[in-house]
Design an enzyme around this catalytic site. Structure first.
Site, PDB file in Angstrom:
ATOM      1  N   ASP A  82      15.869  85.667  80.895  1.00 20.57           N
ATOM      2  CA  ASP A  82      14.861  85.058  81.698  1.00 20.57           C
ATOM      3  C   ASP A  82      15.590  84.600  82.475  1.00 20.57           C
ATOM      4  O   ASP A  82      16.198  83.274  82.525  1.00 20.57           O
ATOM      5  CB  ASP A  82      13.181  84.637  81.383  1.00 20.57           C
ATOM      6  CG  ASP A  82      12.815  85.030  82.744  1.00 20.57           C
ATOM      7  OD1 ASP A  82      12.640  86.083  83.738  1.00 20.57           O
ATOM      8  OD2 ASP A  82      11.149  83.915  82.199  1.00 20.57           O
ATOM      9  N   HIS A  83      16.204  84.211  84.129  1.00 19.92           N
ATOM     10  CA  HIS A  83      16.066  83.666  85.198  1.00 19.92           C
ATOM     11  C   HIS A  83      17.370  83.072  84.678  1.00 19.92           C
ATOM     12  O   HIS A  83      17.817  82.101  84.574  1.00 19.92           O
ATOM     13  CB  HIS A  83      15.163  82.626  85.004  1.00 19.92           C
ATOM     14  CG  HIS A  83      14.210  83.231  86.521  1.00 19.92           C
ATOM     15  ND1 HIS A  83      14.168  83.455  87.441  1.00 19.92           N
ATOM     16  CD2 HIS A  83      12.926  83.434  86.387  1.00 19.92           C
ATOM     17  CE1 HIS A  83      13.080  83.321  88.142  1.00 19.92           C
ATOM     18  NE2 HIS A  83      12.632  83.952  87.341  1.00 19.92           N
ATOM     19  N   HIS A 180       5.908  80.764  90.416  1.00 22.40           N
ATOM     20  CA  HIS A 180       5.669  79.854  89.211  1.00 22.40           C
ATOM     21  C   HIS A 180       5.060  79.268  88.905  1.00 22.40           C
ATOM     22  O   HIS A 180       4.902  78.491  89.662  1.00 22.40           O
ATOM     23  CB  HIS A 180       7.284  79.849  88.898  1.00 22.40           C
ATOM     24  CG  HIS A 180       8.576  80.854  88.877  1.00 22.40           C
ATOM     25  ND1 HIS A 180       9.497  80.615  89.638  1.00 22.40           N
ATOM     26  CD2 HIS A 180       8.180  82.093  87.929  1.00 22.40           C
ATOM     27  CE1 HIS A 180       9.718  81.866  89.107  1.00 22.40           C
ATOM     28  NE2 HIS A 180       9.252  82.721  88.659  1.00 22.40           N
ATOM     29  N   ASN A 230       5.426  89.092  84.709  1.00 26.30           N
ATOM     30  CA  ASN A 230       6.181  87.797  84.316  1.00 26.30           C
ATOM     31  C   ASN A 230       4.656  87.114  83.871  1.00 26.30           C
ATOM     32  O   ASN A 230       4.561  86.687  85.424  1.00 26.30           O
ATOM     33  CB  ASN A 230       7.218  87.296  85.214  1.00 26.30           C
ATOM     34  CG  ASN A 230       9.073  87.899  84.988  1.00 26.30           C
ATOM     35  OD1 ASN A 230       8.239  89.296  84.388  1.00 26.30           O
ATOM     36  ND2 ASN A 230       9.905  87.241  84.648  1.00 26.30           N
ATOM     37  N   VAL A 231       4.917  86.874  82.394  1.00 26.88           N
ATOM     38  CA  VAL A 231       3.822  85.343  82.332  1.00 26.88           C
ATOM     39  C   VAL A 231       4.381  84.806  81.459  1.00 26.88           C
ATOM     40  O   VAL A 231       4.622  85.060  80.351  1.00 26.88           O
ATOM     41  CB  VAL A 231       2.712  86.009  81.035  1.00 26.88           C
ATOM     42  CG1 VAL A 231       1.891  85.131  80.969  1.00 26.88           C
ATOM     43  CG2 VAL A 231       1.446  87.364  82.482  1.00 26.88           C
ATOM     44  N   THR A 233       4.059  80.478  81.740  1.00 28.47           N
ATOM     45  CA  THR A 233       3.158  79.146  82.065  1.00 28.47           C
ATOM     46  C   THR A 233       2.151  79.279  81.104  1.00 28.47           C
ATOM     47  O   THR A 233       1.450  78.039  80.378  1.00 28.47           O
ATOM     48  CB  THR A 233       2.694  78.456  83.652  1.00 28.47           C
ATOM     49  OG1 THR A 233       4.548  78.796  84.329  1.00 28.47           O
ATOM     50  CG2 THR A 233       2.896  77.608  83.682  1.00 28.47           C
TER      51      THR A 233
END
Length: 285
Positions: A82-83, A180, A230-231, A233
């Protein structure tokens, strides 16, 4: 069918109107909880590793962990980087065995974003891996990448179309009003923009900043053609809150670490199951 790439895990999302959750993990317990949730609901699942988690675990160690858990279940599981702002890290992850990588060059110029994405896509094709990219900026903080509200530019539909045509990326994260981290107020999602992008771009679309978005908005995003949500946090909070609570209730004389961490798997599983049902991916394999 257990350990697959992103293209495979998302293949039925558009025609069957559901989205697959991509859940960021930080340890063994939440990986197991994420996969358990999907297994119980007969759902495809994406397990996502951030750059900080890669630095903490190591690429090969992550592949070994997730592949081992995936091979014990009968659902499709995709391991996703991711990222990643690094082209080299994307390549290293693919070689190590990740089924999917995200090259996030959205902070660069439009031309440089295309250049980096094309390089990763061409490399990934040799290994059968999938690639996600991002156009526009999703606000907030993700793995120490900070995008201010002022810089959180919504994705231009025409730019998204041209970007896809130039890169042939498998999935594209678009900025439509989410951020985010935790929201201070309910996010205002531009559904009209999302629908326009969906009509112009044939690849799978991705929603970042899924923590705190109301269920009704998730469902509307799915109706508009969002394939991946996307999850991250939210699961971090579940993990840390559980450890803190366990420390308060478990005897200080207890020396078995599993007494503190076992509940993490259960609580993560519960949180992920709720999201899977909201995204409509239960019983979709």
């Amino acid at each position: 069918m257990s350990y697959v790439n992103l293209k495979e895990v998302l293949r039925n999302t558009k025609n069957q109107k559901f989205a697959v959750g991509a859940f960021n993990f930080n340890g063994y317990e939440d990986v197991q909880g994420i996969v358990n949730a999907a297994s119980h609901l007969n759902a495809p699942i994406i397990v996502a590793a951030s750059m900080s988690v890669v630095r903490y675990f190591g690429l090969k160690q992550i592949v070994g962990l997730v592949r081992g858990i995936a091979e014990a279940v009968d659902i499709p599981v995709c391991l996703h980087l991711d990222h990643s702002t690094s082209v080299d890290l994307c390549k290293e992850a693919i070689v190590a065995g990740f089924g999917s990588v995200m090259i996030d060059a959205s902070a660069k110029s439009y031309e440089d974003n295309i250049h980096d994405t094309v390089e990763v896509v061409q490399f990934a094709r040799k290994y059968g891996a999938s690639v996600e990219a991002e156009i526009g900026h999703v606000g907030g903080v993700e793995d120490n990448i900070v995008v201010s509200k002022e810089d959180a530019l919504l994705t231009n539909p025409s730019d998204a179309q041209k970007f896809y045509e130039a890169t042939k990326v498998d999935a594209l994260a678009v900025a439509i009003g989410t951020a985010h981290g935790f929201y201070k107020k309910e996010p205002k999602i531009d559904f009209e923009r999302l629908q326009t992008i969906r009509n112009l771009v044939p690849c799978h679309l991705v929603l970042h900043g899924g923590t705190g978005v109301p269920d009704k908005d998730f469902k509307r995003c799915v109706d508009c053609g969002m394939s991946k949500i996307n999850v991250g946090t939210e699961l971090k909070k579940v993990y840390t809150d559980t450890i803190r609570n366990q420390c308060a209730v478990v005897s200080r004389q207890e020396i078995d670490p599993k007494k503190l961490t076992k509940q993490v798997k259960t609580n993560i599983e519960d949180a992920v199951m709720k999201k899977i049902i909201t995204f409509g991916s239960d019983d979709k394999i």
